[in-house]
Design a protein around this motif. Structure first.
Motif, mmCIF file in Angstrom:
data_model
loop_
_atom_site.group_PDB
_atom_site.id
_atom_site.type_symbol
_atom_site.label_atom_id
_atom_site.label_comp_id
_atom_site.label_asym_id
_atom_site.label_seq_id
_atom_site.Cartn_x
_atom_site.Cartn_y
_atom_site.Cartn_z
ATOM 1 N N THR A 1 47.948 24.929 8.628
ATOM 2 C CA THR A 1 46.475 24.497 8.275
ATOM 3 C C THR A 1 46.324 23.005 8.200
ATOM 4 O OG1 THR A 1 46.221 26.644 7.044
ATOM 5 C CG2 THR A 1 44.590 24.925 6.539
ATOM 6 N N VAL A 2 47.168 22.465 7.327
ATOM 7 C CA VAL A 2 46.803 21.031 7.200
ATOM 8 C C VAL A 2 47.359 20.102 8.435
ATOM 9 C CG1 VAL A 2 46.944 21.396 4.646
ATOM 10 C CG2 VAL A 2 48.858 20.699 5.588
ATOM 11 N N GLN A 3 48.432 20.551 9.074
ATOM 12 C CA GLN A 3 48.946 19.650 10.124
ATOM 13 C C GLN A 3 48.202 20.253 11.544
ATOM 14 O OE1 GLN A 3 52.898 19.925 11.857
ATOM 15 N NE2 GLN A 3 53.298 18.562 10.230
ATOM 16 N N LEU A 4 48.611 21.138 11.933
ATOM 17 C CA LEU A 4 47.985 21.716 13.265
ATOM 18 C C LEU A 4 46.505 21.874 13.318
ATOM 19 C CD1 LEU A 4 50.474 24.512 14.352
ATOM 20 C CD2 LEU A 4 50.607 21.956 14.650
ATOM 21 N N MET A 5 45.863 22.390 12.251
ATOM 22 C CA MET A 5 44.497 22.600 12.294
ATOM 23 C C MET A 5 43.647 21.355 12.031
ATOM 24 S SD MET A 5 42.263 24.926 13.042
ATOM 25 C CE MET A 5 42.629 26.548 12.414
ATOM 26 N N ARG A 6 44.237 20.338 11.272
ATOM 27 C CA ARG A 6 43.897 18.973 11.350
ATOM 28 C C ARG A 6 43.803 18.300 12.493
ATOM 29 N NH1 ARG A 6 47.970 15.272 8.498
ATOM 30 N NH2 ARG A 6 48.882 15.524 10.596
ATOM 31 N N ASP A 7 44.926 18.478 13.208
ATOM 32 C CA ASP A 7 45.191 17.554 14.534
ATOM 33 C C ASP A 7 44.652 18.081 15.612
ATOM 34 O OD1 ASP A 7 46.542 16.094 12.745
ATOM 35 O OD2 ASP A 7 48.483 16.404 13.422
ATOM 36 N N LEU A 8 44.368 19.743 15.601
ATOM 37 C CA LEU A 8 44.267 20.385 17.113
ATOM 38 C C LEU A 8 42.621 20.796 16.817
ATOM 39 C CD1 LEU A 8 47.483 21.856 17.861
ATOM 40 C CD2 LEU A 8 46.670 20.014 18.894
ATOM 41 N N GLY A 9 42.379 21.373 15.579
ATOM 42 C CA GLY A 9 40.964 21.618 15.277
ATOM 43 C C GLY A 9 40.332 23.118 15.883
ATOM 44 N N SER A 10 41.115 24.050 15.842
ATOM 45 C CA SER A 10 40.373 25.342 16.552
ATOM 46 C C SER A 10 40.088 26.161 15.335
ATOM 47 C CB SER A 10 41.811 25.879 17.239
ATOM 48 O OG SER A 10 42.628 25.024 17.903
ATOM 49 N N ILE A 11 39.154 25.743 14.629
ATOM 50 C CA ILE A 11 38.498 26.369 13.578
ATOM 51 C C ILE A 11 37.272 27.503 13.995
ATOM 52 C CG2 ILE A 11 36.771 24.522 13.004
ATOM 53 C CD1 ILE A 11 39.214 26.341 10.429
ATOM 54 N N PRO A 12 37.353 28.447 13.477
ATOM 55 C CA PRO A 12 36.201 29.267 13.809
ATOM 56 C C PRO A 12 34.718 28.838 12.874
ATOM 57 C CG PRO A 12 37.474 30.411 12.355
ATOM 58 C CD PRO A 12 38.338 29.206 12.378
ATOM 59 N N SER A 13 33.822 29.298 13.459
ATOM 60 C CA SER A 13 32.565 28.602 12.558
ATOM 61 C C SER A 13 32.537 29.842 11.528
ATOM 62 C CB SER A 13 31.311 28.968 13.482
ATOM 63 O OG SER A 13 30.976 30.266 13.726
ATOM 64 N N ASP B 1 45.225 41.088 3.249
ATOM 65 C CA ASP B 1 45.468 42.135 2.204
ATOM 66 C C ASP B 1 45.596 43.533 3.054
ATOM 67 O OD1 ASP B 1 45.492 43.284 -0.088
ATOM 68 O OD2 ASP B 1 43.273 43.465 -0.201
ATOM 69 N N LEU B 2 44.802 43.421 4.217
ATOM 70 C CA LEU B 2 45.059 44.928 5.170
ATOM 71 C C LEU B 2 46.418 44.836 5.615
ATOM 72 C CD1 LEU B 2 41.599 44.563 7.217
ATOM 73 C CD2 LEU B 2 42.418 46.054 5.291
ATOM 74 N N GLU B 3 46.979 43.552 5.942
ATOM 75 C CA GLU B 3 48.377 43.518 6.893
ATOM 76 C C GLU B 3 49.652 43.570 5.715
ATOM 77 O OE1 GLU B 3 49.623 44.073 9.520
ATOM 78 O OE2 GLU B 3 47.957 43.491 11.063
ATOM 79 N N GLY B 4 49.067 43.292 4.455
ATOM 80 C CA GLY B 4 50.272 43.239 3.410
ATOM 81 C C GLY B 4 51.004 41.911 3.395
ATOM 82 N N GLY B 5 50.235 40.981 3.801
ATOM 83 C CA GLY B 5 50.930 39.580 3.893
ATOM 84 C C GLY B 5 50.937 38.848 2.671
ATOM 85 N N TYR B 6 51.552 37.552 2.647
ATOM 86 C CA TYR B 6 51.323 36.601 1.789
ATOM 87 C C TYR B 6 50.304 35.526 1.749
ATOM 88 C CZ TYR B 6 52.830 32.909 -1.858
ATOM 89 O OH TYR B 6 52.911 32.207 -2.852
ATOM 90 N N ALA B 7 49.916 35.252 3.258
ATOM 91 C CA ALA B 7 48.827 34.232 3.280
ATOM 92 C C ALA B 7 48.557 34.249 4.803
ATOM 93 C CB ALA B 7 49.701 32.623 3.062
ATOM 94 N N ALA B 8 47.340 33.983 5.029
ATOM 95 C CA ALA B 8 46.548 33.932 6.430
ATOM 96 C C ALA B 8 45.646 33.167 6.570
ATOM 97 C CB ALA B 8 46.319 35.329 6.457
ATOM 98 N N MET B 9 45.483 32.834 7.908
ATOM 99 C CA MET B 9 44.297 31.819 8.274
ATOM 100 C C MET B 9 43.903 32.238 9.598
ATOM 101 S SD MET B 9 47.101 28.932 9.900
ATOM 102 C CE MET B 9 45.713 27.807 10.728
ATOM 103 N N LEU B 10 42.443 31.839 9.746
ATOM 104 C CA LEU B 10 41.675 32.149 10.844
ATOM 105 C C LEU B 10 41.461 31.191 11.988
ATOM 106 C CD1 LEU B 10 38.690 34.077 9.227
ATOM 107 C CD2 LEU B 10 40.726 35.090 9.980
ATOM 108 N N LEU B 11 41.517 31.309 13.261
ATOM 109 C CA LEU B 11 41.496 30.661 14.061
ATOM 110 C C LEU B 11 40.242 31.061 15.031
ATOM 111 C CD1 LEU B 11 44.736 31.150 13.505
ATOM 112 C CD2 LEU B 11 44.742 29.034 14.554
ATOM 113 N N SER B 12 40.047 29.999 16.129
ATOM 114 C CA SER B 12 38.686 30.174 16.862
ATOM 115 C C SER B 12 39.005 31.249 17.859
ATOM 116 C CB SER B 12 38.437 28.842 17.419
ATOM 117 O OG SER B 12 39.552 28.040 18.102
ATOM 118 N N SER B 13 40.234 31.747 18.007
ATOM 119 C CA SER B 13 40.550 32.623 19.150
ATOM 120 C C SER B 13 41.961 33.272 19.021
ATOM 121 C CB SER B 13 40.547 31.917 20.547
ATOM 122 O OG SER B 13 41.635 31.040 20.804
#
Ligand code: PLP
Length: 428
Positions: free
Chosen positions: A264-276, A71-83
């Protein structure tokens, strides 16, 4: 919350509690989510239904914070990562395969420079670095038929080059590729690159967004504006069936959400850099005051830059708010309210004087970090960029005597007094 002003979005966007729910974004500290119907779980795995099932893919706390940054960036979709590193890697790897090529500004954070120049190369993805101040013709010359993205930092760390976002967006689009920018230093408070044509925006949320140096994190925001289908041959990962998801075509099924869904569903599933979820909760607390802190960082930095500019022991100062700065007019165009709290300078006496000065500081601490509430200082040639050769240092816009000074939100008279006493001792 699209009609509210940005300060209101910082405080309230992302989590909108229903009647009787927690006022503060809850921490969903759970790896998994319960279902009573086996078929429903199957539909979630098939991406036929949306819902939570495993935190490596999605988590309600994380998603609310991603929605706030989106919302702050005026984007359509976003995801968080561990770094931030993971965010830059995912953004590129989501659209590049072995045999592909990217073009990047050379004046970028040392870690990203390594990621693109060394690690992506090991995966068969080549990068050509260009001077962001070069002419359009020169930058155009770096493109190849297999180029998949153009990348730059909106304010480069630590060179503090201000990016001509429109110029870069035009170049990228004329080659049929997205412009991906790292907007960590200005934050959406000072610059919203999507409004100037950028397609994907990256953040190391570790910096101003968290703001208190508590949690490493990253974010990818997609504008949803890049037409992947128009260049379908270039981006088969988004526009042809994904065998690991029963032949789903991301652009067909998710439209403007294709890029973030695939990541999200492919890279995060396979590489798993999720933030807590806990780190995301802390990030959200930081975001609630982003608009106030960034304003204070900028005001303090302007005063520190002016002080340094008038000091006889200072050889040069780089701060785009100074009227004689090379990037002053670009900064006025893109960031009328200020750039960021980071400034750089060199002392008469060069590298040795830089080290002495830093050792004499009392309030400002020598830390690797940058862009949090506390004033801190670093010598990139000895620290963050020490793995770069002298040639690469110059390419990255880092002079050997460059002191990176991250002005915090303490009382600015104390920050200046600290600099003053350190300079006096250095040049005694
Ligand atoms: N982008 C920029 C502009 C940075 O300054 C940094 C880190 O300093 C990164 C990305 C990498 O982020 P992180 O340290 O969160 O992995």
């Amino acid at each position: 919350m699209s009609n509210y002003k940005i300060g209101t979005k910082c405080v309230q966007s992302g989590w909108t509690p229903k009647n009787g729910e927690a006022r503060v974004l809850p921490i969903f500290q759970s790896t998994t989510f319960k279902y009573e119907d086996s078929d429903q779980m199957g539909r979630l795995f098939d991406l036929e239904e949306s819902g939570y099932f495993y935190t490596r893919l999605q988590n309600p706390t994380n998603d609310c914070v991603a929605a706030k940054i989106c919302d702050l960036e005026g984007g359509y979709a976003a995801m968080l990562l561990s770094s931030g590193q993971a965010a830059n890697f995912y953004a590129m790897f989501n659209i590049c395969n072995a045999g592909d090529h990217i073009v990047s500004a050379s004046t970028i954070y040392g870690g990203t420079f390594n990621l693109f120049g060394v690690t992506l190369k090991k995966l068969g993805i080549e990068c050509t670095f260009v001077d962001p101040d070069a002419s359009e013709e020169e930058i155009n010359a770096a493109f190849r038929p297999n180029t998949k993205a153009l990348f730059a930092e909106t304010i480069a760390n630590p060179a503090l080059v201000v990016l001509d976002v429109e110029k870069f967006a035009n170049i990228a689009h004329s080659h049929g590729v997205p412009l991906i920018v790292d907007n960590t230093f200005p934050t959406p408070i000072n610059l919203r690159p999507i409004e100037w044509g950028a397609d994907i925006v990256i953040h190391s949320t570790t910096k101003y967004m968290d703001g208190h140096a508590t949690s490493v994190g990253g974010c990818i925001v997609d504008s949803g504006n890049f037409d992947w289908d128009k260049y379908a041959d270039k981006y088969p990962g988004l526009t042809t069936p994904d065998e690991s998801y029963h032949g789903i075509v991301y652009t067909e099924k998710f439209g403007k959400g294709a890029f973030i869904t695939k990541a999200t569903v492919q890279l995060m599933r396979d590489l798993g850099s999720i933030p807590s979820p806990f780190n995301c909760f802390l990030l959200n607390i930081g975001l609630e005051t982003l608009h106030l802190r960034v304003k204070q960082h900028c005001e303090n930095a302007a005063k520190v830059a002016e002080y340094l500019n008038n000091n006889e022991n200072v050889a040069w100062v780089n701060h785009a708010g100074l009227p004689d700065n090379k990037y002053y007019s670009l900064a006025q165009k893109y960031m009328k309210n200020g750039t960021c709290g980071v400034i750089s300078f060199g002392l008469k006496g060069g590298r040795d004087a830089a080290k002495k000065f830093m050792d004499n500081l009392k309030l400002a601490a020598i830390v690797t970090h940058v862009a949090d509430a506390r004033t801190c200082v670093l010598h990139p040639a000895s620290h963050t960029h020490r793995q770069l050769t002298d040639e690469q240092l110059v390419e990255a816009g880092v002079q050997p005597d460059l002191i990176r000074f991250s002005v915090g939100i303490e009382d600015v008279s104390d920050i200046i007094a600290d600099i003053e006493q350190a300079l006096e001792k250095t040049f005694a």
